[in-house]
Design a protein around this motif. Structure first.
Motif, PDB file in Angstrom:
ATOM      1  N   ASP A 119      41.542 -11.893  48.019  1.00  0.00           N
ATOM      2  CA  ASP A 119      40.948 -12.949  47.550  1.00  0.00           C
ATOM      3  C   ASP A 119      41.226 -14.275  48.316  1.00  0.00           C
ATOM      4  N   LEU A 154      37.650 -11.840  49.580  1.00  0.00           N
ATOM      5  CA  LEU A 154      36.923 -12.181  48.512  1.00  0.00           C
ATOM      6  C   LEU A 154      36.577 -13.679  48.485  1.00  0.00           C
ATOM      7  N   LYS A 159      31.977 -13.563  45.738  1.00  0.00           N
ATOM      8  CA  LYS A 159      31.802 -13.732  43.945  1.00  0.00           C
ATOM      9  C   LYS A 159      30.979 -14.525  43.507  1.00  0.00           C
ATOM     10  N   PRO A 160      30.493 -13.987  42.571  1.00  0.00           N
ATOM     11  CA  PRO A 160      30.432 -12.690  41.724  1.00  0.00           C
ATOM     12  C   PRO A 160      29.983 -11.512  42.620  1.00  0.00           C
TER      13      PRO A 160
END
Ligand code: CA
Length: 223
Positions: A53, A80, A103-104
């Motif tokens: 992330d 991400l 994301k998402p």
């Protein structure tokens, strides 16, 4: 042996969801919820691929990626990112990330990327094959059989994207997002235009069609 995936994501619920999906695909998964723990795990667990992330407490995904690269780690890294961080794609590439998932995201999309990167890593080559089509990511050469095909940068990227997941149907939105990027402000008709260019070049010698229109959905690469 099944591939080992490092997942660093501070949203615990999301991390758990992704972990379970990866496990059900047969991967081994190591999970950390902050950057420093992720770095330690990366060094101990020797994963085959990392999903990081971008926004993490302690050490950002970007910084984590940079540190992994500085120690010579060559595994594929998928970042991400939240939609508003997409403008920083260049920063991610500079840090050594191989890919982005915004994301998402749909879990299928993430799984497809993981598969593609693992496959790419396995053959150790930069070449992707489908039927008589051959594409080299390093030299950016494309061949249909023995015939070399000249593509523009965007045509190449579009073909590369479709080739990553043969037979998967991509919506225009997915293609725009992944090939042109979220910062693209133009008309999504641009995809039709590029598909037409690509078909002309790929079928110049009356070869069979590889890029197919899926009416009302998008495009797919298949026989
Ligand atoms: Ca986060």
């Amino acid at each position: 042996m099944n591939a080992h995936i490092l997942l660093v994501e501070d949203e615990v619920k999301l991390a758990r969801f992704v972990e379970l999906e990866l496990i059900s695909e047969g991967y081994r998964v190591s999970v950390a919820h902050d950057g420093m723990a992720g770095l330690t795990l990366a060094r101990e667990a020797m994963p085959d691929i990392a999903i990081l992330d971008w926004m993490l407490p302690g050490l950002s995904g970007l910084e984590l990626c940079r540190r992994l690269r500085s120690t010579g780690t060559k595994i594929p890294v998928i970042l991400l990112t939240a939609r508003d961080e997409v403008g920083d794609r260049v920063a991610g590439l500079d840090a050594g990330a191989d890919d982005y998932v915004v994301k998402p995201f749909s879990i299928e999309e993430l799984l497809a990327r993981v598969r593609a990167h693992l496959r790419r890593n396995q053959d150790g080559s930069d070449e992707v094959l489908f039927e008589d089509l051959r594409l080299n990511r390093r030299t950016r050469e494309v061949y249909r059989g023995q015939r070399a095909i000249e593509l523009t940068a965007k045509e190449f990227d579009l073909l590369d994207y479709l080739l990553t997941h043969p037979r998967q149907v991509f919506t225009r939105e997915q293609i725009l997002e992944n090939v042109w990027g979220y910062d693209f402000m133009g008309d999504s008709n641009i995809i039709e235009v590029y598909v037409r260019y690509l078909r002309l070049k790929l079928e110049e010698n009356q070869e069979s069609r590889l890029i197919h229109t899926v009416r009302g959905v998008g495009y797919t690469l298949r026989q």
